[in-house]
Design a protein around this motif. Structure first.
Motif, mmCIF file in Angstrom:
data_model
loop_
_atom_site.group_PDB
_atom_site.id
_atom_site.type_symbol
_atom_site.label_atom_id
_atom_site.label_comp_id
_atom_site.label_asym_id
_atom_site.label_seq_id
_atom_site.Cartn_x
_atom_site.Cartn_y
_atom_site.Cartn_z
ATOM 1 N N TYR A 106 49.538 33.069 31.032
ATOM 2 C CA TYR A 106 48.928 32.223 32.055
ATOM 3 C C TYR A 106 47.621 32.813 32.574
ATOM 4 O O TYR A 106 46.639 32.094 32.767
ATOM 5 C CB TYR A 106 49.894 32.024 33.229
ATOM 6 C CG TYR A 106 51.132 31.240 32.874
ATOM 7 C CD1 TYR A 106 51.053 30.027 32.210
ATOM 8 C CD2 TYR A 106 52.394 31.719 33.217
ATOM 9 C CE1 TYR A 106 52.193 29.307 31.882
ATOM 10 C CE2 TYR A 106 53.541 31.005 32.907
ATOM 11 C CZ TYR A 106 53.433 29.804 32.236
ATOM 12 O OH TYR A 106 54.566 29.106 31.919
ATOM 13 N N GLU A 107 47.617 34.110 32.812
ATOM 14 C CA GLU A 107 46.392 34.730 33.313
ATOM 15 C C GLU A 107 46.426 36.224 33.054
ATOM 16 O O GLU A 107 47.413 36.897 33.329
ATOM 17 C CB GLU A 107 46.217 34.474 34.816
ATOM 18 C CG GLU A 107 44.870 34.921 35.344
ATOM 19 C CD GLU A 107 44.624 34.492 36.785
ATOM 20 O OE1 GLU A 107 43.473 34.594 37.231
ATOM 21 O OE2 GLU A 107 45.584 34.065 37.461
ATOM 22 N N TYR A 108 45.326 36.724 32.510
ATOM 23 C CA TYR A 108 45.169 38.155 32.266
ATOM 24 C C TYR A 108 43.691 38.469 32.421
ATOM 25 O O TYR A 108 42.873 38.093 31.586
ATOM 26 C CB TYR A 108 45.662 38.509 30.868
ATOM 27 C CG TYR A 108 45.559 39.980 30.516
ATOM 28 C CD1 TYR A 108 46.115 40.964 31.322
ATOM 29 C CD2 TYR A 108 44.920 40.386 29.341
ATOM 30 C CE1 TYR A 108 46.045 42.309 30.988
ATOM 31 C CE2 TYR A 108 44.848 41.725 28.994
ATOM 32 C CZ TYR A 108 45.405 42.677 29.824
ATOM 33 O OH TYR A 108 45.326 44.010 29.484
ATOM 34 N N ARG A 109 43.346 39.131 33.522
ATOM 35 C CA ARG A 109 41.948 39.411 33.844
ATOM 36 C C ARG A 109 41.668 40.905 33.824
ATOM 37 O O ARG A 109 42.569 41.717 33.998
ATOM 38 C CB ARG A 109 41.590 38.844 35.226
ATOM 39 C CG ARG A 109 41.560 37.326 35.280
ATOM 40 C CD ARG A 109 41.146 36.824 36.654
ATOM 41 N NE ARG A 109 40.988 35.385 36.644
ATOM 42 C CZ ARG A 109 39.841 34.753 36.382
ATOM 43 N NH1 ARG A 109 38.746 35.460 36.124
ATOM 44 N NH2 ARG A 109 39.775 33.451 36.388
ATOM 45 N N ALA A 110 40.413 41.240 33.638
ATOM 46 C CA ALA A 110 40.000 42.626 33.772
ATOM 47 C C ALA A 110 40.217 43.063 35.219
ATOM 48 O O ALA A 110 40.003 42.291 36.154
ATOM 49 C CB ALA A 110 38.523 42.769 33.397
ATOM 50 N N ALA A 111 40.650 44.297 35.383
ATOM 51 C CA ALA A 111 40.925 44.797 36.735
ATOM 52 C C ALA A 111 39.619 45.057 37.481
ATOM 53 O O ALA A 111 38.657 45.556 36.917
ATOM 54 C CB ALA A 111 41.740 46.078 36.653
ATOM 55 N N ARG A 112 39.619 44.721 38.780
ATOM 56 C CA ARG A 112 38.437 44.981 39.604
ATOM 57 C C ARG A 112 38.455 46.381 40.196
ATOM 58 O O ARG A 112 37.439 46.846 40.695
ATOM 59 C CB ARG A 112 38.365 43.960 40.754
ATOM 60 C CG ARG A 112 37.981 42.583 40.317
ATOM 61 C CD ARG A 112 37.552 41.768 41.509
ATOM 62 N NE ARG A 112 38.684 41.398 42.358
ATOM 63 C CZ ARG A 112 38.539 40.768 43.519
ATOM 64 N NH1 ARG A 112 37.335 40.483 43.978
ATOM 65 N NH2 ARG A 112 39.609 40.441 44.221
ATOM 66 N N GLY A 113 39.564 47.047 40.166
ATOM 67 C CA GLY A 113 39.635 48.375 40.763
ATOM 68 C C GLY A 113 40.814 48.496 41.694
ATOM 69 O O GLY A 113 41.434 47.511 42.108
ATOM 70 N N HIS A 114 41.110 49.739 42.068
ATOM 71 C CA HIS A 114 42.318 50.040 42.824
ATOM 72 C C HIS A 114 42.346 49.370 44.198
ATOM 73 O O HIS A 114 43.409 49.010 44.703
ATOM 74 C CB HIS A 114 42.459 51.551 42.987
ATOM 75 C CG HIS A 114 42.618 52.281 41.686
ATOM 76 N ND1 HIS A 114 41.572 52.487 40.814
ATOM 77 C CD2 HIS A 114 43.702 52.858 41.096
ATOM 78 C CE1 HIS A 114 42.001 53.150 39.754
ATOM 79 N NE2 HIS A 114 43.291 53.390 39.900
ATOM 80 N N THR A 115 41.197 49.217 44.834
ATOM 81 C CA THR A 115 41.182 48.640 46.180
ATOM 82 C C THR A 115 41.515 47.153 46.167
ATOM 83 O O THR A 115 41.787 46.573 47.218
ATOM 84 C CB THR A 115 39.820 48.856 46.856
ATOM 85 O OG1 THR A 115 38.783 48.426 45.974
ATOM 86 C CG2 THR A 115 39.614 50.323 47.201
ATOM 87 N N TYR A 116 41.486 46.525 45.007
ATOM 88 C CA TYR A 116 41.816 45.102 44.895
ATOM 89 C C TYR A 116 43.238 44.873 44.370
ATOM 90 O O TYR A 116 43.624 43.730 44.106
ATOM 91 C CB TYR A 116 40.831 44.401 43.950
ATOM 92 C CG TYR A 116 39.430 44.302 44.480
ATOM 93 C CD1 TYR A 116 39.065 43.290 45.366
ATOM 94 C CD2 TYR A 116 38.456 45.215 44.099
ATOM 95 C CE1 TYR A 116 37.772 43.198 45.855
ATOM 96 C CE2 TYR A 116 37.152 45.136 44.582
ATOM 97 C CZ TYR A 116 36.822 44.117 45.459
ATOM 98 O OH TYR A 116 35.538 44.034 45.938
#
Length: 524
Positions: A106-116
């Motif tokens: 359904y959804e697989y996105r690149a990670a924005r970083g630990h704070t998100y």
């Protein structure tokens, strides 16, 4: 002093210096006594005590910087058609095909970083935000927040199998995202583990974190989450508790063999295997790899040399003229034009030379990753064709179908271990390329055996470009799966159900519709 005595004294001093150089002591780490509570979990609480470290930590909020193969922009990792931020040139077009029937499709996105971490998981379509039940257990919180320590303490091992939605309003999305308390004891700032599965693994090896070397600790603190893991079946312990499959070792074959004996499936040919889901097209019991950075790094050139995660991803900086400290901006060294993290060791190399060496490795790995991906798709299609073949079948048809599915499962898992790992092979080029070579061989074996099962009648239909035989699925979501028109756009969609129309229940931490009324008490 006579010249003879002077000479002896100088020699003694020289020997002392040489002895000191030959036996360097491990550097002493700073000691602290903070005013924080031992139970402190809020990131903002650490700001007053460690303002410079906190300043670098806030840099994790940057979400628009890219390297050649990754970065912080949360693009769809299957979309190599649209430009950023929706898609990116180095995307893998078959992810939705390969994970069809599993929430990752359904959804697989690149990670924005630990704070998100908390913000993004609350919005990801892998969780069913159209239902009172998330469809995924509370285990999914494990690598998102230090609140895990509180929740596990309160609920014990019953925590893991609870519904994810039960906890989504019980934390602050900014102050309880991955941060200080995940890695440090608040009062002393000593490195610590919050991860229950890593604690369990160390216990199984008769090791205690406090007795490990400083370097091992610095790697394992990151290895709490940057690892392959699975949600345990109840027959083996606490239901849905995360477990690291390292009992046999850290290599792909070690983990694959482990999974053969740690599950409860009764599917013929896979009895006792652990299974994440069954692919609806090929009916293959599948494994979904996570992000095995630790397992990839550990026996690579840097891991073997004792270079840890923190050396590269938390390099030393100087702020306000103070003594050097580790940056808490956890990111790729390639985002720094001067590649200072790399040049701490590679002092004789220019930034341009080092960058080109990294890209040389990543280019080669990416090329083979794409080949492995394509053959894995062809394996599912070949098995589908063989399963639907109605002509005269070989005497060993059933055995051939089991073998084809076993090879399909193994080939995709090996591909996924490199696909999900976040360095495009750089953490261990030899292992990455070897794993992809094996993936291609296993998946091709699945194709060949499935063709034999269909009495070679499907060979012609499988010959050629797989992208023409089975086009990549560019768009798919829970909401789209409720739309009959969408479900008619790809031939593989007929193997998954049309979902009933449903209103959205959750938007982040906000409930969009009232909760159902509690059931009436039975009449006395």
């Amino acid at each position: 002093m006579s010249s003879r005595r002077l000479l002896v004294a100088l020699m003694a001093m020289a020997l002392a210096v040489l002895a000191g150089c030959s036996e360097p002591s491990e550097p002493m780490t700073p000691t602290y006594k903070t005013k924080l509570s031992a139970e402190e979990m809020k990131n903002s609480a650490f700001k007053a005590e460690f303002p410079l470290q906190y300043e670098t930590y806030l840099r994790n909020n940057e979400s628009q910087i890219m390297t050649e193969y990754g970065g912080s922009v949360p693009y769809n990792k299957n979309d190599n058609v649209n430009p950023l931020p929706e898609g990116y040139k180095h995307a893998q077009p078959y992810l939705k095909n390969l994970w069809l029937g599993y929430p990752f499709s359904y959804e697989y996105r690149a990670a924005r970083g630990h704070t998100y971490a908390v913000k993004d998981i609350l919005h990801i379509d892998r969780l069913n935000n159209y239902s009172e039940k998330a469809g995924l257990p509370s285990t999914c919180w494990n690598c998102k927040t230090p609140k895990m320590m509180e929740w596990v303490k309160e609920n014990g091992d019953d925590f893991w199998a609870k519904d994810f939605h039960e906890f989504r309003q019980k934390l602050d999305v900014d102050d309880h995202t991955i941060g200080c308390a995940n890695c440090h004891e608040p009062q002393t700032m000593e490195l610590r583990l919050y991860s229950e599965p890593l604690k369990d693994y160390l216990k199984s090896q008769n090791k205690e974190f406090k007795n490990l070397s400083r370097n091992e600790k610095r790697a394992l603190v990151c290895g709490q989450c940057h690892v392959e893991y699975y949600f345990q079946d109840k027959e083996f312990g606490a239901a849905k508790k995360p477990v690291f499959p390292w009992a046999n070792g850290f290599d792909p074959e070690d983990m694959f063999e482990y999974y053969k004996t740690h599950g409860n499936t009764t599917t013929k040919g896979f009895e006792g295997n652990f299974v994440d889901w069954v692919h609806p097209v090929s009916k293959t019991p599948m494994l979904k790899a996570q992000h095995p950075e630790y397992e990839t790094w550990i026996n690579g050139v840097h891991g073997s040399a004792g270079v840890t995660c923190a050396d590269c991803h938390m390099s030393y900086v100087r702020l306000d003229g103070k003594k050097k400290m580790s940056t808490h901006h956890w990111t790729s060294p390639l985002k720094d034009p001067d590649l200072r993290a790399c040049r701490q060791c590679h002092t004789d190399k220019t930034p341009d030379y080092l960058r080109q060496r990294v890209l040389f490795t990543q280019n080669k790995v990416w090329e083979q990753l794409m080949v492995a991906q394509d053959i894995s798709v062809k394996a599912h299609e070949a098995i589908r064709m063989a399963a639907e073949y109605t002509g005269p079948k070989p005497a060993d048809y059933d055995d051939l179908m089991i073998e084809a599915r076993q090879m399909c499962r193994k080939g995709q898992f090996f591909w996924d271990l490199v696909s999900a790992e976040n360095s495009v092979g750089f953490h261990n080029p030899t292992k990455a390329l070897n794993t992809l070579a094996q993936s291609q061989q296993y998946s091709q074996k699945a194709v060949d055996v499935a063709i034999r099962a269909a009495a070679f009648t499907t060979a012609k239909d499988l010959d050629g470009d797989i992208k023409k035989i089975v086009p990549p699925i560019l768009k798919h979501s829970r909401e789209l799966q409720m739309d009959p028109a969408h479900m008619a756009t790809h031939k593989w969609f007929k193997y998954i159900p049309l979902l009933p129309k449903a209103p959205r229940v959750w938007d982040g931490q906000t409930r969009l519709i009232p909760p159902p009324a509690p059931a009436a008490a039975p009449a006395s």
